[in-house]
Design an enzyme around this catalytic site. Structure first.
Site, PDB file in Angstrom:
ATOM      1  N   SER A 200       1.215  -1.180  -0.350  1.00 50.88           N
ATOM      2  CA  SER A 200      -0.410   0.146  -0.407  1.00 50.88           C
ATOM      3  C   SER A 200       0.969   1.006   0.561  1.00 50.88           C
ATOM      4  O   SER A 200       1.410   1.226  -1.179  1.00 50.88           O
ATOM      5  CB  SER A 200      -1.386  -0.120   1.305  1.00 50.88           C
ATOM      6  OG  SER A 200      -1.921   1.111   1.166  1.00 50.88           O
ATOM      7  N   ASP A 338     -10.418  -5.536  -4.998  1.00 54.77           N
ATOM      8  CA  ASP A 338      -9.873  -4.608  -4.324  1.00 54.77           C
ATOM      9  C   ASP A 338     -10.119  -2.807  -4.924  1.00 54.77           C
ATOM     10  O   ASP A 338     -10.025  -2.561  -5.996  1.00 54.77           O
ATOM     11  CB  ASP A 338      -8.167  -4.492  -4.345  1.00 54.77           C
ATOM     12  CG  ASP A 338      -7.594  -2.776  -2.969  1.00 54.77           C
ATOM     13  OD1 ASP A 338      -9.138  -1.967  -2.779  1.00 54.77           O
ATOM     14  OD2 ASP A 338      -6.431  -3.367  -2.885  1.00 54.77           O
ATOM     15  N   HIS A 369      -8.436  -4.760  -0.022  1.00 60.39           N
ATOM     16  CA  HIS A 369      -7.523  -3.350   0.186  1.00 60.39           C
ATOM     17  C   HIS A 369      -6.427  -4.877   1.297  1.00 60.39           C
ATOM     18  O   HIS A 369      -4.974  -4.951   1.032  1.00 60.39           O
ATOM     19  CB  HIS A 369      -7.418  -2.343  -0.209  1.00 60.39           C
ATOM     20  CG  HIS A 369      -5.784  -1.852   0.050  1.00 60.39           C
ATOM     21  ND1 HIS A 369      -4.894  -2.047  -1.018  1.00 60.39           N
ATOM     22  CD2 HIS A 369      -5.350  -1.403   0.838  1.00 60.39           C
ATOM     23  CE1 HIS A 369      -3.985  -1.134  -0.810  1.00 60.39           C
ATOM     24  NE2 HIS A 369      -3.647  -0.384   0.134  1.00 60.39           N
TER      25      HIS A 369
END
Length: 401
Positions: A200, A338, A369
């Site tokens: 991320s 996601d 995610h």
């Protein structure tokens, strides 16, 4: 009416959670300052982070200060303040934590080192790894421990730099690379094979380090870069995050980018400046929850459509991952479901890098995610193990699990 309610709710929620950082927080909210410095994170009051006079003349990666810290049993940990470079190629001082297992390395050659880039996703100095690691509050210490358990040295850099410029790609890549340079004074061999990884927000730092390394730090022996859930392009994130459940982090990322490009504040209205003031020292959890208020950046600008402004478009393009070819092989993993960080970003980066002749493996794994991080990380770490052991790889492939 809805806009007024949302903005009032945002102010109430964030004001309740915000530390009293400014000398006159209420006055600043009533009349937001025009000085960009007012929107920078509050200093920790730790003189160790203050670079010495003249540090700007030192080479990138030069160590400016050091101290021993305790992070995990069975390891020796050193924090380093080092000279690095911001998004506009001006000198800055940044920090890193180098963690080396006490047990000897039993593999061939020097002990490998992994730059582990935590998903800091925060705006405050107290959210950075250099602060959380010695205090036992780091939220990804289990991932660090996993890598240490494999015998690797681990370098955890405050890659957002001294301004905590969350989401700014160029400064993130520079600080990761300079943190690795600095680590060679703390038990890491200059000849060590290097892996880089993160998820991320940590994928921003990892991907940018990979593509900046050939021009910025070509001497580093980077043998593989594995990252997941990468936020690669603000144009995609504007559609997936702005005004939705991910809008708190999107607003914070906008503030982080404006810390590297303060000219963005020129088109920010007073409401936007108030949000930036309220967010300026917050960590990821609070910033995430503020997304419940469905913040829309178009409400915080003096422009009819801030996303179409020439300045905005130029800075977004400058911080789009995929514009430069990495020399090290790349492994990307991405959640198929996601909706916050859509797979279109990872697919576009793979396409662009492969068109330049890079080696990029894209693994599309089940999950949103959060779930994709757990589903994809074991494969990414196993791939890094092979690269650090000298197993060759090459080519481009896209696999759906």
């Amino acid at each position: 009416m809805r806009r007024t309610f949302v903005l009032a709710g945002a102010a109430a929620m964030l004001f309740a959670l915000a530390p009293a950082a400014q000398a006159d927080p209420v006055g600043d909210l009533l009349a937001p300052p025009r000085d960009p410095a007012a929107y920078l994170p509050t200093p920790l009051g730790d003189a160790w982070f203050d670079p010495p006079a003249g540090f700007e003349t030192r080479s990138p990666g030069a160590v400016l200060n050091s101290r021993s810290v305790a992070v995990l049993p069975g390891t020796t940990s050193t924090q380093l303040l080092f000279r690095s470079t911001d998004s506009k190629y001006n000198p800055i001082a940044a920090a890193t934590t180098v963690i080396v297992p006490d047990a000897p390395w039993t593999g061939g050659g020097p002990r490998p080192v992994v730059a582990y880039n935590e998903a800091t996703d925060s705006l405050g100095n107290a959210c950075a790894p250099s602060y959380t690691l010695p205090r036992g509050t780091n939220k990804e210490i289990d991932r660090v421990g996993d890598l240490l358990g494999r015998g690797y040295a681990v370098v955890v850099t405050d890659y957002q730099g001294p301004r905590q410029a969350y989401s700014a790609g160029i400064v993130s890549g520079h600080t990761v690379l300079d943190g690795l340079r600095a680590s060679q004074t703390a038990g890491v061999s200059p000849d060590a094979p290097i892996g880089i990884t993160g998820y991320s927000g940590g994928a921003i730092a990892s991907g940018w380090a990979a593509q900046l390394a050939p021009g910025y730090a070509p001497e580093l022996n980077i043998v593989g870069v594995a990252f997941g859930g990468p936020p690669t392009d603000y144009n995609i994130l504007q559609r997936s995050l702005n005004g939705g459940i991910g809008s708190g982090l999107f607003a914070a990322a906008t503030t982080g980018l404006a810390r590297e490009y303060p000219e963005l504040l020129d088109s920010t209205n007073d409401t936007g400046r108030r949000i930036a003031l309220l967010q300026k020292d917050q960590c990821v959890d609070v910033l995430s929850y503020s997304g419940l208020l469905l913040l829309d950046q178009r409400n915080f600008s003096t422009s009819p459509d801030v996303f179409q402004e020439p300045l905005t478009r130029a800075i977004v393009e400058e911080n789009r991952m995929g514009r430069n070819k990495p020399e090290a092989p790349i492994y990307i993993y991405q959640g198929l479901q996601d909706f916050l960080i859509p797979k279109a970003g990872a697919e576009a980066v793979q396409d662009q890098w492969c068109a330049m002749g890079a080696s990029v493996h894209l693994e599309l794994v089940p999950g949103d995610h959060a779930a994709a991080e757990g589903n994809g990380r074991p494969g990414a770490f196993a791939w890094l193990d092979e690269r650090l052991a000298g197993v060759p790889t090459g080519g481009c492939e896209r696999v759906v699990r």
